[in-house]
Write a protein that holds these residues in place. Structure first.
Motif, mmCIF file in Angstrom:
data_model
loop_
_atom_site.group_PDB
_atom_site.id
_atom_site.type_symbol
_atom_site.label_atom_id
_atom_site.label_comp_id
_atom_site.label_asym_id
_atom_site.label_seq_id
_atom_site.Cartn_x
_atom_site.Cartn_y
_atom_site.Cartn_z
ATOM 1 N N THR A 39 0.841 -1.197 0.000
ATOM 2 C CA THR A 39 0.000 0.000 0.000
ATOM 3 C C THR A 39 0.877 1.249 0.000
ATOM 4 O O THR A 39 1.808 1.355 0.784
ATOM 5 N N GLY A 40 0.535 2.202 -0.877
ATOM 6 C CA GLY A 40 1.237 3.476 -0.899
ATOM 7 C C GLY A 40 2.466 3.507 -1.773
ATOM 8 O O GLY A 40 3.063 4.568 -1.936
ATOM 9 N N SER A 41 2.872 2.384 -2.321
ATOM 10 C CA SER A 41 4.056 2.394 -3.168
ATOM 11 C C SER A 41 3.658 2.713 -4.599
ATOM 12 O O SER A 41 2.513 2.549 -5.001
ATOM 13 N N GLY A 42 4.617 3.149 -5.374
ATOM 14 C CA GLY A 42 4.371 3.457 -6.773
ATOM 15 C C GLY A 42 5.621 4.037 -7.388
ATOM 16 O O GLY A 42 6.615 4.313 -6.700
ATOM 17 N N PRO A 43 5.618 4.243 -8.703
ATOM 18 C CA PRO A 43 6.779 4.844 -9.353
ATOM 19 C C PRO A 43 7.076 6.218 -8.774
ATOM 20 O O PRO A 43 6.170 6.993 -8.440
ATOM 21 N N ARG A 44 8.360 6.537 -8.652
ATOM 22 C CA ARG A 44 8.756 7.829 -8.095
ATOM 23 C C ARG A 44 9.971 8.364 -8.836
ATOM 24 O O ARG A 44 10.917 7.618 -9.124
ATOM 25 N N LEU A 45 9.916 9.645 -9.107
ATOM 26 C CA LEU A 45 11.049 10.345 -9.711
ATOM 27 C C LEU A 45 11.621 11.304 -8.679
ATOM 28 O O LEU A 45 10.905 12.173 -8.168
ATOM 29 N N GLU A 46 12.890 11.154 -8.356
ATOM 30 C CA GLU A 46 13.553 12.059 -7.420
ATOM 31 C C GLU A 46 14.502 12.969 -8.182
ATOM 32 O O GLU A 46 15.280 12.510 -9.021
ATOM 33 N N GLU A 94 5.035 10.034 -9.579
ATOM 34 C CA GLU A 94 5.172 10.942 -8.427
ATOM 35 C C GLU A 94 6.563 11.563 -8.424
ATOM 36 O O GLU A 94 7.568 10.901 -8.696
ATOM 37 N N ARG A 95 6.618 12.851 -8.117
ATOM 38 C CA ARG A 95 7.893 13.551 -8.084
ATOM 39 C C ARG A 95 8.243 13.986 -6.671
ATOM 40 O O ARG A 95 7.388 14.434 -5.914
ATOM 41 N N ARG A 96 9.545 13.884 -6.374
ATOM 42 C CA ARG A 96 10.062 14.323 -5.086
ATOM 43 C C ARG A 96 11.336 15.102 -5.349
ATOM 44 O O ARG A 96 12.211 14.644 -6.087
ATOM 45 N N VAL A 97 11.432 16.284 -4.755
ATOM 46 C CA VAL A 97 12.597 17.143 -4.961
ATOM 47 C C VAL A 97 13.440 17.132 -3.700
ATOM 48 O O VAL A 97 12.939 17.413 -2.602
ATOM 49 N N LEU A 98 14.717 16.810 -3.870
ATOM 50 C CA LEU A 98 15.671 16.811 -2.756
ATOM 51 C C LEU A 98 16.413 18.129 -2.758
ATOM 52 O O LEU A 98 16.890 18.581 -3.800
ATOM 53 N N GLY A 99 16.546 18.752 -1.597
ATOM 54 C CA GLY A 99 17.157 20.077 -1.503
ATOM 55 C C GLY A 99 18.635 20.089 -1.827
ATOM 56 O O GLY A 99 19.319 19.056 -1.798
ATOM 57 N N ALA A 100 19.135 21.271 -2.135
ATOM 58 C CA ALA A 100 20.538 21.444 -2.505
ATOM 59 C C ALA A 100 21.389 21.556 -1.249
ATOM 60 O O ALA A 100 21.935 22.583 -0.898
ATOM 61 N N THR A 101 21.490 20.441 -0.518
ATOM 62 C CA THR A 101 22.312 20.391 0.687
ATOM 63 C C THR A 101 23.370 19.322 0.540
ATOM 64 O O THR A 101 23.281 18.427 -0.289
#
Length: 379
Positions: A11-18, A366-373
């Protein structure tokens, strides 16, 4: 006969683009060091599929001073960032009045475009665009001198301000190609003609990513880089960091015998008993169908082949003798740090370029953006 081991993901899983903005920051800093003049961050096509505002904001914070896009529609959202924005691919009936009012600089590749821009209320900042040898966008050399003289008259009337001259190289990804020498020569000639017409463009730009990295003779006062920001070097000369990672769960696993046909047209038959995993990504999500039977993914630290045809919504992976648990994550591509295939690997499997792969990932993912750290330093 096949044995179905599982058919439902967690449950809750799916393709993701980071999207890793730390990689964008690192790449920008490297490119800014290489460029002889200013660095324009080109964020067309939604920042090469990575998010135009995110990429633009990150690039401006790490060495870029300008932004570039194709259409005016791409330019409007960027104005909130406060940097100069250039738009260079518009129809003659584009809203140049709005561009002038909002301070967007526009490219002028023809007499017709110049007339349309000059007719807009106010004084539009323009970059005259010369065809440097691609027979694509930009004014043909046969009309260039007239374009420059006409632009100078429009400038004297207060209709435009010619702030730049631009061109584009057709073979910069192959640094030694003779067409680059032609492009450099034609661009210098175009600048001479502009000056002879009385123009004094402060911005002179020919180089995109590949030329910025390989040929200082193309740099002039500014370089335009887009693909390089997200880790793509068409020249293959420099180790940039990929900013995109695509993952998906395994939603079905089955044991099959040797000789089992897989997918549409039975394009693949297993050569031995194995496990097949189903991954919910396909060409509707941007994975090139031409990579069928040649691409790989990373599963449990090992590359495993994509077998059969890539379908609209799914692909099949040969998992080997051990299989995997239902819902385990497959890395389709990433920067390659853990041995996973890269965007370049998928592009090679499909016989295309990396640009097409990264700009093609669809809205279902689904898209997820990782910060520039925690930025890395690139040499």
């Amino acid at each position: 006969m096949t044995a179905v081991v599982a058919t439902r993901p967690r449950t809750g899983s799916g393709p993701r683009l980071e999207v890793d903005l730390g990689a964008v920051a690192d790449n920008t800093r490297l490119l800014a060091r290489r460029a002889a003049g200013e660095l324009m961050a080109v964020v067309k096509a939604d920042g090469f599929g990575h998010g135009a505002l995110d990429v633009a904001r990150t690039a401006l914070a790490h060495g870029a001073t300008r932004l570039g896009v194709t259409s005016l529609d791409e330019a409007w959202p960027l104005l909130e960032l406060g940097a100069p924005v250039l738009s260079w691919l518009n129809a003659v009936d584009a809203d140049f009045a709005m561009a002038t009012a909002r301070g967007v600089e526009v490219a002028v590749p023809s007499m017709q475009h110049l007339a349309a821009v000059a007719a807009a209320p106010g004084r539009t900042r323009v970059h005259l665009h010369v065809d440097a040898g691609m027979a694509r966008d930009g004014a043909d050399p046969s009309s260039w001198s007239l374009l420059c003289r006409t632009a100078r008259r429009a400038e004297q009337r207060g209709e435009v301000e010619v702030v730049g001259v631009m061109g584009h190289l057709g073979c910069a990804g192959t640094p030694g190609d003779e067409c680059n020498a032609l492009g450099r020569t034609r661009f210098v000639w175009a600048l001479e003609q502009a000056r002879a017409a009385g123009l004094r463009p402060r911005d002179r730009h020919l180089a995109s990513t590949a030329a910025t990295l390989t040929d200082p003779r193309t740099h002039h006062t500014m370089s335009r880089v887009g693909a390089g920001l997200v880790g793509i070097d068409p020249s293959g000369s420099t180790a940039l960091r990929g900013a995109m990672t695509l993952t998906a769960p395994v939603v079905s696993v089955r044991r099959v015998r040797a000789g089992t046909p897989v997918g549409y047209g039975h394009a693949h038959r297993t050569t031995s008993a194995t496990h097949l995993g189903l991954v919910p990504l396909g060409y509707a999500d941007g994975l090139p169908r031409a990579a069928s039977g040649r691409a790989e993914v990373l599963v449990r630290g090992l590359r495993r082949p994509v077998v059969g045809l890539v379908s609209m919504d799914q692909l099949v992976v040969d998992l080997g003798q051990r299989g995997v648990d239902l819902g385990e994550t497959v890395t389709v591509f990433g920067p390659g740090d853990a041995g996973e295939p890269t965007v370049a690997d998928w592009a090679a499997a499909a016989g295309t370029i990396e640009h097409e792969v990264v700009t093609g990932i669809g809205a279902r993912v689904e898209r997820r953006v990782l910060g520039a750290t925690h930025l890395r330093s690139l040499s």
